[in-house]
Motif scaffolding. Structure first.
Motif, PDB file in Angstrom:
ATOM      1  N   ARG A 241       0.828  -1.207   0.000  1.00 37.51           N
ATOM      2  CA  ARG A 241       0.000   0.000   0.000  1.00 37.51           C
ATOM      3  C   ARG A 241       0.860   1.252   0.000  1.00 37.51           C
ATOM      4  N   LEU A 242       1.892   1.274   0.827  1.00 33.91           N
ATOM      5  CA  LEU A 242       2.781   2.432   0.903  1.00 33.91           C
ATOM      6  C   LEU A 242       3.433   2.718  -0.444  1.00 33.91           C
ATOM      7  N   THR A 243       3.788   1.660  -1.171  1.00 40.80           N
ATOM      8  CA  THR A 243       4.517   1.817  -2.436  1.00 40.80           C
ATOM      9  C   THR A 243       3.618   1.693  -3.668  1.00 40.80           C
ATOM     10  N   ASN A 244       2.305   1.726  -3.441  1.00 39.34           N
ATOM     11  CA  ASN A 244       1.379   1.785  -4.576  1.00 39.34           C
ATOM     12  C   ASN A 244       1.517   0.575  -5.498  1.00 39.34           C
ATOM     13  N   ARG A 245       1.780  -0.588  -4.871  1.00 39.09           N
ATOM     14  CA  ARG A 245       1.935  -1.864  -5.586  1.00 39.09           C
ATOM     15  C   ARG A 245       3.225  -1.949  -6.403  1.00 39.09           C
ATOM     16  N   VAL A 246       4.137  -1.014  -6.232  1.00 37.42           N
ATOM     17  CA  VAL A 246       5.446  -1.186  -6.868  1.00 37.42           C
ATOM     18  C   VAL A 246       6.080  -2.475  -6.358  1.00 37.42           C
ATOM     19  N   TYR A 247       5.941  -2.709  -5.044  1.00 36.80           N
ATOM     20  CA  TYR A 247       6.354  -3.984  -4.454  1.00 36.80           C
ATOM     21  C   TYR A 247       5.077  -4.727  -4.060  1.00 36.80           C
ATOM     22  N   PRO A 248       4.622  -5.669  -4.872  1.00 36.55           N
ATOM     23  CA  PRO A 248       3.361  -6.358  -4.569  1.00 36.55           C
ATOM     24  C   PRO A 248       3.512  -7.360  -3.430  1.00 36.55           C
ATOM     25  N   SER A 249       2.466  -7.461  -2.653  1.00 33.97           N
ATOM     26  CA  SER A 249       2.391  -8.466  -1.600  1.00 33.97           C
ATOM     27  C   SER A 249       1.984  -9.793  -2.231  1.00 33.97           C
ATOM     28  N   THR A 250       2.804 -10.809  -2.051  1.00 35.20           N
ATOM     29  CA  THR A 250       2.588 -12.077  -2.742  1.00 35.20           C
ATOM     30  C   THR A 250       1.730 -13.038  -1.921  1.00 35.20           C
ATOM     31  N   THR A 251       0.755 -13.620  -2.582  1.00 35.76           N
ATOM     32  CA  THR A 251      -0.094 -14.627  -1.956  1.00 35.76           C
ATOM     33  C   THR A 251       0.720 -15.901  -1.703  1.00 35.76           C
ATOM     34  N   HIS A 252       0.547 -16.470  -0.521  1.00 35.02           N
ATOM     35  CA  HIS A 252       1.244 -17.716  -0.196  1.00 35.02           C
ATOM     36  C   HIS A 252       0.366 -18.569   0.711  1.00 35.02           C
ATOM     37  N   ARG A 253       0.789 -19.812   0.909  1.00 36.70           N
ATOM     38  CA  ARG A 253       0.014 -20.753   1.711  1.00 36.70           C
ATOM     39  C   ARG A 253       0.954 -21.841   2.237  1.00 36.70           C
ATOM     40  N   VAL A 254       0.465 -22.608   3.192  1.00 39.02           N
ATOM     41  CA  VAL A 254       1.172 -23.808   3.650  1.00 39.02           C
ATOM     42  C   VAL A 254       0.219 -24.979   3.448  1.00 39.02           C
ATOM     43  N   VAL A 255       0.535 -25.823   2.481  1.00 38.28           N
ATOM     44  CA  VAL A 255      -0.361 -26.923   2.124  1.00 38.28           C
ATOM     45  C   VAL A 255      -0.093 -28.143   3.000  1.00 38.28           C
ATOM     46  N   ASN A 256      -1.061 -29.041   3.016  1.00 40.22           N
ATOM     47  CA  ASN A 256      -0.891 -30.308   3.718  1.00 40.22           C
ATOM     48  C   ASN A 256      -0.017 -31.226   2.864  1.00 40.22           C
ATOM     49  N   PRO A 257       1.095 -31.699   3.387  1.00 39.68           N
ATOM     50  CA  PRO A 257       1.976 -32.544   2.570  1.00 39.68           C
ATOM     51  C   PRO A 257       1.378 -33.921   2.364  1.00 39.68           C
ATOM     52  N   PRO A 258       1.826 -34.620   1.346  1.00 32.94           N
ATOM     53  CA  PRO A 258       1.291 -35.953   1.074  1.00 32.94           C
ATOM     54  C   PRO A 258       1.942 -37.021   1.948  1.00 32.94           C
ATOM     55  N   GLY A 259       1.247 -38.146   2.068  1.00 30.44           N
ATOM     56  CA  GLY A 259       1.829 -39.332   2.683  1.00 30.44           C
ATOM     57  C   GLY A 259       2.252 -39.159   4.134  1.00 30.44           C
ATOM     58  N   ASP A 260       3.378 -39.777   4.466  1.00 27.98           N
ATOM     59  CA  ASP A 260       3.854 -39.776   5.847  1.00 27.98           C
ATOM     60  C   ASP A 260       4.210 -38.377   6.349  1.00 27.98           C
ATOM     61  N   ALA A 261       4.565 -37.471   5.452  1.00 28.81           N
ATOM     62  CA  ALA A 261       4.940 -36.122   5.873  1.00 28.81           C
ATOM     63  C   ALA A 261       3.794 -35.415   6.582  1.00 28.81           C
ATOM     64  N   ALA A 262       2.556 -35.751   6.238  1.00 32.61           N
ATOM     65  CA  ALA A 262       1.399 -35.124   6.877  1.00 32.61           C
ATOM     66  C   ALA A 262       1.299 -35.513   8.350  1.00 32.61           C
TER      67      ALA A 262
END
Length: 316
Positions: A241-262
């Motif tokens: 907001r301060l930089t008028n989207r010159v530096y965009p805020s990136t969408t991110h997430r933490v997904v559920n891993p597959p298999g035993d890692a979950a």
């Protein structure tokens, strides 16, 4: 310079000498393109990080009834414990599969310019050394964040110290997060649903477990793995907001891993660097000129903006 992924470059803080140059240029380019960058040679001692992980794991292993003693009613999770399944991403139907703790800026009463906002910390008496370990990591990341903001200021044509008196009493938060093992799938629930961070920048001491993904400008989800000794730094919505989207805020997430890692717990420690509560987020003129229009013509204080967002994610 090395790279943890083609989309997310890694820079060495040793290349930053406090002047505009190759480091600030590369930082600005990375943030304009992906909103994320890795930094190494950052000066945050491994022993401080390891000790923090140790006490945080010890706390999250406590019985639920003990942890709940440190959940402060009516405070929106600003300090202390927030339980499993409380935070819910904006526009998502179910809560995230996580619990976390908030450490804020440690201030003496006489030095606190906004005691109703910069609340005192609480400390779990069941975990010896928790306070010392948490504050050591907080202070190390706060110092690193100030150096990164200095490089950012230079990239955008501001003095190197432009952010210094705007973040010295910032409501910045250290948030150790525990994502428990997923024993049974909950429809629609993930460890952290897609979101953008609220603050100026986030410094992430990453998990040793997979799961973090960022959404590229092309609309693809890209996994981000943190290399040993690297801290990932991303743009938050206040900086966007301060930089008028010159530096965009990136969408991110933490997904559920597959298999035993979950079925393995996941831990991470983001540091959310905020401006001072009374800082007025007003679009920088040079960013309006660069973009051709002001995307955010209505200024707002950082605290007012924070409250808006906390309502959206169901913390208040």
């Amino acid at each position: 310079m090395t790279s943890s992924h083609p989309q997310v470059p890694t820079l060495s803080m040793a290349d930053f000498d406090g002047q505009k140059g190759a480091f600030s240029d590369a930082l600005g380019q990375a943030w304009r393109e992906t909103g994320f960058v890795g930094v190494r040679d950052h000066g945050v001692d491994d022993a401080i990080i390891d000790r923090a992980y140790e006490v945080f794991r010890e706390f999250f292993a406590l019985p639920a009834e003990v942890k709940q003693r440190y959940q402060l009613p009516g405070k929106g999770g600003a300090r202390g414990y927030t339980g499993f399944g409380v935070e819910q991403a904006k526009d998502h139907d179910v809560p995230d599969l996580k619990e976390f703790w908030h450490v804020g800026r440690e201030l003496a009463d006489a030095d606190n310019p906004a005691p109703e906002i910069l609340l005192p910390n609480v400390w779990p008496e069941e975990v010896p050394g928790f306070k010392e370990a948490a504050l050591a990591l907080y202070q190390a990341l706060d110092g690193l964040g100030s150096r990164v903001l200095s490089a950012l200021a230079l990239d955008i044509g501001l003095p190197a110290d432009w952010f210094a008196d705007k973040t010295d009493f910032g409501n910045s938060i250290l948030r150790p997060i525990h994502y428990p093992p997923i024993e049974q799938a909950v429809p629609g629930a993930v460890r952290a649903a897609r979101h953008e961070d609220i603050n100026l920048i986030t410094l992430l001491i990453g998990s040793r477990e997979q799961g973090l993904e960022i959404l590229t400008r092309d609309g693809d989800w890209v996994p981000v793995s943190t290399l040993p000794g690297t801290i990932v730094v991303n743009v938050g919505d206040m900086l966007q907001r301060l930089t008028n989207r010159v530096y965009p805020s990136t969408t991110h997430r933490v997904v559920n891993p597959p298999g035993d890692a979950a079925r393995r717990a996941r831990y991470s420690i983001p540091f959310f660097l905020h401006p001072n509560p009374d800082f007025l987020i007003r679009t920088l003129p040079q960013c309006v000129e660069r973009e051709g229009e002001d995307h955010f013509p209505g200024p707002i204080t950082s605290h007012e903006y924070l409250l808006e967002r906390l309502r959206e994610i169901k913390l208040i």
